[in-house]
Motif scaffolding. Sequence first.
Motif, PDB file in Angstrom:
ATOM      1  N   GLY A 140      11.495   6.474  22.338  1.00 57.93           N
ATOM      2  CA  GLY A 140      12.402   7.639  22.051  1.00 57.93           C
ATOM      3  C   GLY A 140      12.002   9.111  22.344  1.00 57.93           C
ATOM      4  O   GLY A 140      11.022   9.438  22.902  1.00 57.93           O
ATOM      5  N   GLU A 141      12.614   9.906  21.419  1.00 60.22           N
ATOM      6  CA  GLU A 141      12.375  11.249  21.731  1.00 60.22           C
ATOM      7  C   GLU A 141      10.836  11.598  21.067  1.00 60.22           C
ATOM      8  O   GLU A 141      10.273  12.534  21.283  1.00 60.22           O
ATOM      9  CB  GLU A 141      13.298  12.052  21.072  1.00 60.22           C
ATOM     10  CG  GLU A 141      14.878  12.040  21.620  1.00 60.22           C
ATOM     11  CD  GLU A 141      15.877  12.746  20.775  1.00 60.22           C
ATOM     12  OE1 GLU A 141      15.352  13.736  19.890  1.00 60.22           O
ATOM     13  OE2 GLU A 141      16.869  12.628  21.138  1.00 60.22           O
ATOM     14  N   ARG A 145       9.157   6.663  17.588  1.00 57.95           N
ATOM     15  CA  ARG A 145      10.521   5.998  17.645  1.00 57.95           C
ATOM     16  C   ARG A 145      10.918   5.415  18.914  1.00 57.95           C
ATOM     17  O   ARG A 145      10.427   5.839  19.922  1.00 57.95           O
ATOM     18  CB  ARG A 145      11.771   7.101  17.596  1.00 57.95           C
ATOM     19  CG  ARG A 145      11.657   7.973  16.085  1.00 57.95           C
ATOM     20  CD  ARG A 145      12.185   7.153  15.082  1.00 57.95           C
ATOM     21  NE  ARG A 145      11.965   7.665  13.748  1.00 57.95           N
ATOM     22  CZ  ARG A 145      13.024   8.388  13.181  1.00 57.95           C
ATOM     23  NH1 ARG A 145      14.000   8.573  13.705  1.00 57.95           N
ATOM     24  NH2 ARG A 145      12.899   8.973  11.973  1.00 57.95           N
ATOM     25  N   VAL A 147      13.726   3.267  21.387  1.00 57.97           N
ATOM     26  CA  VAL A 147      15.484   2.955  21.669  1.00 57.97           C
ATOM     27  C   VAL A 147      15.599   1.538  21.214  1.00 57.97           C
ATOM     28  O   VAL A 147      14.914   0.461  21.549  1.00 57.97           O
ATOM     29  CB  VAL A 147      15.708   3.140  23.077  1.00 57.97           C
ATOM     30  CG1 VAL A 147      17.314   3.006  23.627  1.00 57.97           C
ATOM     31  CG2 VAL A 147      15.305   4.443  23.511  1.00 57.97           C
ATOM     32  N   LYS A 236      31.641   6.392  23.217  1.00 56.72           N
ATOM     33  CA  LYS A 236      30.191   6.174  23.483  1.00 56.72           C
ATOM     34  C   LYS A 236      30.226   4.797  24.299  1.00 56.72           C
ATOM     35  O   LYS A 236      29.402   4.533  25.267  1.00 56.72           O
ATOM     36  CB  LYS A 236      29.127   6.144  22.351  1.00 56.72           C
ATOM     37  CG  LYS A 236      27.733   6.016  22.917  1.00 56.72           C
ATOM     38  CD  LYS A 236      26.860   6.082  21.610  1.00 56.72           C
ATOM     39  CE  LYS A 236      25.344   5.920  22.092  1.00 56.72           C
ATOM     40  NZ  LYS A 236      24.363   6.120  20.835  1.00 56.72           N
ATOM     41  N   GLN A 299      21.745   5.686  29.532  1.00 59.95           N
ATOM     42  CA  GLN A 299      21.104   5.338  28.296  1.00 59.95           C
ATOM     43  C   GLN A 299      20.113   6.071  27.823  1.00 59.95           C
ATOM     44  O   GLN A 299      19.129   5.878  26.819  1.00 59.95           O
ATOM     45  CB  GLN A 299      21.218   4.062  27.858  1.00 59.95           C
ATOM     46  CG  GLN A 299      22.615   3.160  28.282  1.00 59.95           C
ATOM     47  CD  GLN A 299      23.810   3.860  27.793  1.00 59.95           C
ATOM     48  OE1 GLN A 299      23.821   4.070  26.344  1.00 59.95           O
ATOM     49  NE2 GLN A 299      24.778   4.011  28.560  1.00 59.95           N
ATOM     50  N   LYS A 300      19.302   6.710  28.703  1.00 60.96           N
ATOM     51  CA  LYS A 300      17.976   7.217  28.654  1.00 60.96           C
ATOM     52  C   LYS A 300      18.192   8.355  27.410  1.00 60.96           C
ATOM     53  O   LYS A 300      18.775   9.244  27.412  1.00 60.96           O
ATOM     54  CB  LYS A 300      17.489   8.044  29.918  1.00 60.96           C
ATOM     55  CG  LYS A 300      16.322   8.786  29.700  1.00 60.96           C
ATOM     56  CD  LYS A 300      15.797   9.615  31.100  1.00 60.96           C
ATOM     57  CE  LYS A 300      14.753  10.544  30.824  1.00 60.96           C
ATOM     58  NZ  LYS A 300      14.339  11.348  31.756  1.00 60.96           N
ATOM     59  N   PRO A 301      17.157   8.551  26.551  1.00 63.11           N
ATOM     60  CA  PRO A 301      16.979   9.118  25.456  1.00 63.11           C
ATOM     61  C   PRO A 301      16.523  10.624  26.306  1.00 63.11           C
ATOM     62  O   PRO A 301      15.928  10.777  26.960  1.00 63.11           O
ATOM     63  CB  PRO A 301      15.793   8.734  24.571  1.00 63.11           C
ATOM     64  CG  PRO A 301      15.072   7.978  25.362  1.00 63.11           C
ATOM     65  CD  PRO A 301      15.697   7.416  26.501  1.00 63.11           C
ATOM     66  N   ARG A 302      16.620  11.570  25.010  1.00 61.71           N
ATOM     67  CA  ARG A 302      16.180  13.102  25.670  1.00 61.71           C
ATOM     68  C   ARG A 302      14.841  13.113  25.386  1.00 61.71           C
ATOM     69  O   ARG A 302      14.338  13.587  24.410  1.00 61.71           O
ATOM     70  CB  ARG A 302      17.181  14.201  24.939  1.00 61.71           C
ATOM     71  CG  ARG A 302      18.650  14.068  25.065  1.00 61.71           C
ATOM     72  CD  ARG A 302      19.292  15.027  24.313  1.00 61.71           C
ATOM     73  NE  ARG A 302      20.626  15.165  24.394  1.00 61.71           N
ATOM     74  CZ  ARG A 302      21.513  16.128  24.051  1.00 61.71           C
ATOM     75  NH1 ARG A 302      21.212  16.924  22.944  1.00 61.71           N
ATOM     76  NH2 ARG A 302      22.878  16.075  24.173  1.00 61.71           N
ATOM     77  N   ARG A 303      14.212  12.970  26.445  1.00 62.07           N
ATOM     78  CA  ARG A 303      12.569  13.163  26.487  1.00 62.07           C
ATOM     79  C   ARG A 303      12.045  13.288  27.953  1.00 62.07           C
ATOM     80  O   ARG A 303      12.998  12.982  28.766  1.00 62.07           O
ATOM     81  CB  ARG A 303      11.897  12.045  25.870  1.00 62.07           C
ATOM     82  CG  ARG A 303      12.382  10.736  26.464  1.00 62.07           C
ATOM     83  CD  ARG A 303      11.218   9.660  25.875  1.00 62.07           C
ATOM     84  NE  ARG A 303      11.648   8.250  26.529  1.00 62.07           N
ATOM     85  CZ  ARG A 303      11.395   7.699  27.604  1.00 62.07           C
ATOM     86  NH1 ARG A 303      10.729   8.614  28.544  1.00 62.07           N
ATOM     87  NH2 ARG A 303      11.818   6.792  28.122  1.00 62.07           N
ATOM     88  N   PHE A 307      12.645   6.430  32.696  1.00 61.83           N
ATOM     89  CA  PHE A 307      13.323   5.766  31.731  1.00 61.83           C
ATOM     90  C   PHE A 307      13.154   4.236  32.492  1.00 61.83           C
ATOM     91  O   PHE A 307      12.935   3.114  31.803  1.00 61.83           O
ATOM     92  CB  PHE A 307      14.718   5.936  31.383  1.00 61.83           C
ATOM     93  CG  PHE A 307      15.466   5.042  30.528  1.00 61.83           C
ATOM     94  CD1 PHE A 307      14.701   4.748  29.355  1.00 61.83           C
ATOM     95  CD2 PHE A 307      16.554   4.301  30.930  1.00 61.83           C
ATOM     96  CE1 PHE A 307      15.277   3.885  28.385  1.00 61.83           C
ATOM     97  CE2 PHE A 307      17.214   3.676  29.943  1.00 61.83           C
ATOM     98  CZ  PHE A 307      16.421   3.249  28.641  1.00 61.83           C
TER      99      PHE A 307
END
Length: 352
Positions: A140-141, A145, A147, A236, A299-303, A307
Amino acid sequence: MNFGRILFKTRFPHVSNSLINRGVLSPIPDVNIQFRNYAARKGTRERKRKAKVKVEIQKVGFIPHNLRNREKMLASRPSKKFDDSMKRDPIDDVFAMRYYKWITYSFEEAVRAHRETHHPEIYNKPDANLYVTIELNMQGEKKTRFVDNFKRIAEIPHPFDHEEDRTLLVFAKDEVARQQASEAGAQLVGDVELIKQIQNGQVVLQDFQYFIAHPDILPELVVLRGVMKKKFPNPKAGTLDPDLKRVVKQFLHGINYQAIKDEYEKDFGQINAVIGPLTMSEQHLEANFAALINDVYDQKPRREGGFIRRCLLWSPPSREKLKIAHEIYLSNKEQSKNQKDEENEPEEAVAL
């Protein structure tokens, strides 16, 4: 007092006194013995008392067999994260795959190779389904964490028989929108009256798999939030949209896939999905593959970082898996996403 006689008798109690009196055995000569009692050093008894503290045995509850010796299993278990960047490129048509990098095929070459193996003279499965395995970086970010598992239905341009029975329940106030949803294939379409029927028990929600709604009926639909729970329409998940015709077709004919996170390696996830049979044209299969890849990438997290790790095409009963160059289908999306991130960043203050 004859201390020698006393000491002799204490050490040799089985010897009779007559032997001693007759001189056969001579006792130990008289000695002066002093008895003294010395006090222990300060704190000695306390230290011994502490040393005798009982070790408490902690009782452990029942542990399932798959969780016992988890650390040992994790250390001996091979990692699922595949990385062959340190290996050499193959220089010939025949080589040991364990010592060289995987060959990256174009989508058309991979489809032709699978059609050859499923020829009537080999596997005799010309209409077999074509599967794609997508390996994900679930970080995750933050590094701690990850996903969560997610399940979606990707919209595809060329539908096929996915062999699934999907039932849809659609809510809308607008009559035109209800008619379009019904023509698209929804099993049941209704407005506020349908909500009342559900509350009265005339319509059972368990008979339907997906719930789709138009935004105009959302205030009246809130009363069913507790019954629908996670299936309550929301943007979403793509179940709350004004274009009901497109959404109904997506949920009826789209690709149903699920990203599952590994139990031990939390930053590794995998998706297995069908993109169509081998009898479809290569262009149609490629278009479905591109649509699925882009839906997963959303669905990629903000980082920073990628992915999608790798994509493999395979078709049972063959065990052959061919690596696909998926980056070419995401180049435009990555550029547009980077531009959006730059636009959302606040401008730095300039000192005058």
